[in-house]
Design a protein around this motif. Structure first.
Motif, PDB file in Angstrom:
ATOM      1  N   GLY A   1      62.317  64.246  52.552  1.00 21.65           N
ATOM      2  CA  GLY A   1      61.050  63.990  53.224  1.00 21.65           C
ATOM      3  C   GLY A   1      60.093  63.139  52.434  1.00 21.65           C
ATOM      4  N   VAL A   2      60.289  63.027  51.128  1.00 22.30           N
ATOM      5  CA  VAL A   2      59.400  62.191  50.317  1.00 22.30           C
ATOM      6  C   VAL A   2      59.578  60.732  50.736  1.00 22.30           C
ATOM      7  CG1 VAL A   2      58.930  61.359  47.979  1.00 22.30           C
ATOM      8  CG2 VAL A   2      59.400  63.780  48.365  1.00 22.30           C
ATOM      9  N   PRO A   3      58.495  59.994  51.011  1.00 20.87           N
ATOM     10  CA  PRO A   3      58.634  58.577  51.382  1.00 20.87           C
ATOM     11  C   PRO A   3      59.428  57.802  50.349  1.00 20.87           C
ATOM     12  CG  PRO A   3      56.393  59.325  51.755  1.00 20.87           C
ATOM     13  CD  PRO A   3      57.087  60.440  51.033  1.00 20.87           C
ATOM     14  N   ARG A   4      60.157  56.796  50.812  1.00 16.91           N
ATOM     15  CA  ARG A   4      61.050  56.056  49.917  1.00 16.91           C
ATOM     16  C   ARG A   4      60.300  55.163  48.939  1.00 16.91           C
ATOM     17  NH1 ARG A   4      63.725  56.658  54.779  1.00 16.91           N
ATOM     18  NH2 ARG A   4      65.821  57.557  54.572  1.00 16.91           N
ATOM     19  N   GLN A   5      59.055  54.823  49.266  1.00 19.00           N
ATOM     20  CA  GLN A   5      58.231  54.035  48.358  1.00 19.00           C
ATOM     21  C   GLN A   5      56.785  54.472  48.526  1.00 19.00           C
ATOM     22  OE1 GLN A   5      59.514  52.021  46.149  1.00 19.00           O
ATOM     23  NE2 GLN A   5      61.570  51.825  46.980  1.00 19.00           N
ATOM     24  N   SER A   6      55.989  54.246  47.510  1.00 14.77           N
ATOM     25  CA  SER A   6      54.564  54.552  47.634  1.00 14.77           C
ATOM     26  C   SER A   6      53.915  53.602  48.630  1.00 14.77           C
ATOM     27  CB  SER A   6      53.876  54.442  46.268  1.00 14.77           C
ATOM     28  OG  SER A   6      54.015  53.137  45.733  1.00 14.77           O
ATOM     29  N   GLY A   7      52.896  54.090  49.316  1.00 14.68           N
ATOM     30  CA  GLY A   7      52.165  53.280  50.272  1.00 14.68           C
ATOM     31  C   GLY A   7      52.751  53.251  51.666  1.00 14.68           C
ATOM     32  N   LEU A   8      53.975  53.742  51.852  1.00 16.57           N
ATOM     33  CA  LEU A   8      54.582  53.721  53.176  1.00 16.57           C
ATOM     34  C   LEU A   8      53.891  54.686  54.133  1.00 16.57           C
ATOM     35  CD1 LEU A   8      58.417  53.478  52.455  1.00 16.57           C
ATOM     36  CD2 LEU A   8      56.883  51.697  53.296  1.00 16.57           C
ATOM     37  N   VAL A   9      53.367  55.789  53.596  1.00 18.49           N
ATOM     38  CA  VAL A   9      52.655  56.763  54.421  1.00 18.49           C
ATOM     39  C   VAL A   9      51.254  56.921  53.826  1.00 18.49           C
ATOM     40  CG1 VAL A   9      52.682  59.057  55.464  1.00 18.49           C
ATOM     41  CG2 VAL A   9      54.836  57.939  54.888  1.00 18.49           C
ATOM     42  N   PRO A  10      50.333  56.005  54.175  1.00 15.31           N
ATOM     43  CA  PRO A  10      48.999  56.042  53.568  1.00 15.31           C
ATOM     44  C   PRO A  10      48.217  57.299  53.917  1.00 15.31           C
ATOM     45  CG  PRO A  10      49.085  54.424  55.349  1.00 15.31           C
ATOM     46  CD  PRO A  10      50.490  54.863  55.103  1.00 15.31           C
ATOM     47  N   GLN A  11      48.627  58.025  54.982  1.00 18.00           N
ATOM     48  CA  GLN A  11      47.914  59.238  55.379  1.00 18.00           C
ATOM     49  C   GLN A  11      48.268  60.442  54.496  1.00 18.00           C
ATOM     50  OE1 GLN A  11      50.248  57.555  57.109  1.00 18.00           O
ATOM     51  NE2 GLN A  11      49.780  57.469  59.293  1.00 18.00           N
ATOM     52  N   LEU A  12      49.300  60.295  53.670  1.00 16.40           N
ATOM     53  CA  LEU A  12      49.771  61.413  52.861  1.00 16.40           C
ATOM     54  C   LEU A  12      48.856  61.605  51.654  1.00 16.40           C
ATOM     55  CD1 LEU A  12      52.177  63.318  53.141  1.00 16.40           C
ATOM     56  CD2 LEU A  12      53.486  61.788  51.666  1.00 16.40           C
ATOM     57  N   ARG A  13      48.219  62.770  51.592  1.00 22.05           N
ATOM     58  CA  ARG A  13      47.249  63.041  50.533  1.00 22.05           C
ATOM     59  C   ARG A  13      47.875  63.806  49.369  1.00 22.05           C
ATOM     60  NH1 ARG A  13      43.651  63.699  55.135  1.00 22.05           N
ATOM     61  NH2 ARG A  13      41.863  62.286  54.894  1.00 22.05           N
ATOM     62  N   GLY A  14      47.280  63.612  48.193  1.00 24.05           N
ATOM     63  CA  GLY A  14      47.704  64.341  47.006  1.00 24.05           C
ATOM     64  C   GLY A  14      46.544  64.542  46.050  1.00 24.05           C
ATOM     65  N   ARG A  15      46.684  65.524  45.164  1.00 26.79           N
ATOM     66  CA  ARG A  15      45.672  65.784  44.136  1.00 26.79           C
ATOM     67  C   ARG A  15      46.337  65.717  42.771  1.00 26.79           C
ATOM     68  NH1 ARG A  15      43.376  70.624  43.438  1.00 26.79           N
ATOM     69  NH2 ARG A  15      45.315  71.602  44.101  1.00 26.79           N
ATOM     70  N   ILE A  16      45.748  64.939  41.884  1.00 34.40           N
ATOM     71  CA  ILE A  16      46.259  64.851  40.507  1.00 34.40           C
ATOM     72  C   ILE A  16      45.394  65.735  39.634  1.00 34.40           C
ATOM     73  CG2 ILE A  16      46.629  63.323  38.547  1.00 34.40           C
ATOM     74  CD1 ILE A  16      47.129  61.063  40.569  1.00 34.40           C
ATOM     75  N   VAL A  17      46.030  66.747  39.047  1.00 32.11           N
ATOM     76  CA  VAL A  17      45.336  67.713  38.195  1.00 32.11           C
ATOM     77  C   VAL A  17      45.821  67.521  36.761  1.00 32.11           C
ATOM     78  CG1 VAL A  17      44.917  70.157  37.727  1.00 32.11           C
ATOM     79  CG2 VAL A  17      45.104  69.354  40.104  1.00 32.11           C
ATOM     80  N   PHE A  18      44.909  67.284  35.853  1.00 32.37           N
ATOM     81  CA  PHE A  18      45.270  67.042  34.460  1.00 32.37           C
ATOM     82  C   PHE A  18      45.677  68.336  33.765  1.00 32.37           C
ATOM     83  CE2 PHE A  18      42.761  63.319  35.485  1.00 32.37           C
ATOM     84  CZ  PHE A  18      43.434  62.301  34.817  1.00 32.37           C
ATOM     85  N   GLU A  19      46.564  68.195  32.805  1.00 33.74           N
ATOM     86  CA  GLU A  19      46.922  69.318  31.934  1.00 33.74           C
ATOM     87  C   GLU A  19      45.690  69.668  31.091  1.00 33.74           C
ATOM     88  OE1 GLU A  19      50.529  70.771  31.662  1.00 33.74           O
ATOM     89  OE2 GLU A  19      49.816  70.160  33.640  1.00 33.74           O
TER      90      GLU A  19
END
Length: 228
Positions: free
Chosen positions: A19-37
């Protein structure tokens, strides 16, 4: 040379590779959060980052690590029938298992508990993927409109029509529904599978999304909570 340090992890709605898109940007609606260590939760480290619209992420193919590697791979875009040099592809089966993605930065949140949190869109990463570095995307050098895409030029990017009953879609959080529909429209199946009777299952936002594909139409059959 010192070992690479994991500086952050990204949290997305996709718990597994399928289910992960094959490249970045293909599904611009897909949100994520980057949490630092914890060691990198210093607000000064992201000072000025909110002035950029896009970022480069350098990350680890944590779901595809293996001891050996191959000088040639079978790109899915070629149906898995032709071999290309690994360095001419973005295959995860590389000597160092490193990935590179460009994502859009929506905002930088200053969290009391987690420090700076980066809200991004268009990532092609599983939930929990380790991130080694974050760099700003520079349009004046990083964009090449006349670039040549090698074996990917001229290959059709398949986009499916998605049919999902409203009562099923309501089981997905409202702010994640467009992301799910975008992932499904991109056809998450392996490219060599065309069985219209086969029912596929994909984890998304804590739900198991089951669907079939016939021709250019993907039909969602059920959406139920993932088993824990």
């Amino acid at each position: 040379m010192d070992a690479l340090q994991v500086i952050a992890r990204i949290h997305t709605e996709l718990p597994e590779k399928f289910g992960v898109p094959r490249q970045s940007g293909l599904v611009p609606q897909l949100r994520g959060r980057i949490v630092f260590e914890p060691a990198y939760r210093n607000p000064d480290a992201v000072r000025g980052l909110e002035d950029f619209s896009h970022l480069w992420l350098i990350w680890q193919f944590s779901g595809a690590i293996r001891q050996d590697w191959s000088p040639t791979v079978r790109p899915p875009r070629l149906g898995g029938n032709r071999r290309m040099g690994v360095f001419a592809t973005r295959s995860p089966f590389r000597p160092n298992h490193l990935g590179l993605s460009s994502v859009r930065l929506e905002r930088v949140e200053q969290s009391e508990a987690l420090g700076p949190v980066l809200h991004v869109c268009g990532a092609d990463l599983m939930d929990g993927t380790p991130i080694f570095d974050i760099k700003p995307y520079l349009p004046y050098t990083d964009s090449h409109p006349d670039a040549v895409g090698g074996f990917t030029d001229g290959l059709e990017s398949r986009c499916l029509r998605v049919e999902c009953p409203p009562q099923l879609l309501e089981r997905i959080p409202a702010d994640s529904r467009e992301g799910l529909l975008g992932v499904l429209a991109g056809d998450p199946r392996p490219r060599y599978q065309e069985d219209p009777q086969r029912v596929y299952g994909m984890g998304f936002a804590g739900q198991n999304v089951r669907f079939t594909v016939a021709g250019d139409t993907l039909t969602v059959r059920s959406i139920d909570p993932l088993e824990k």
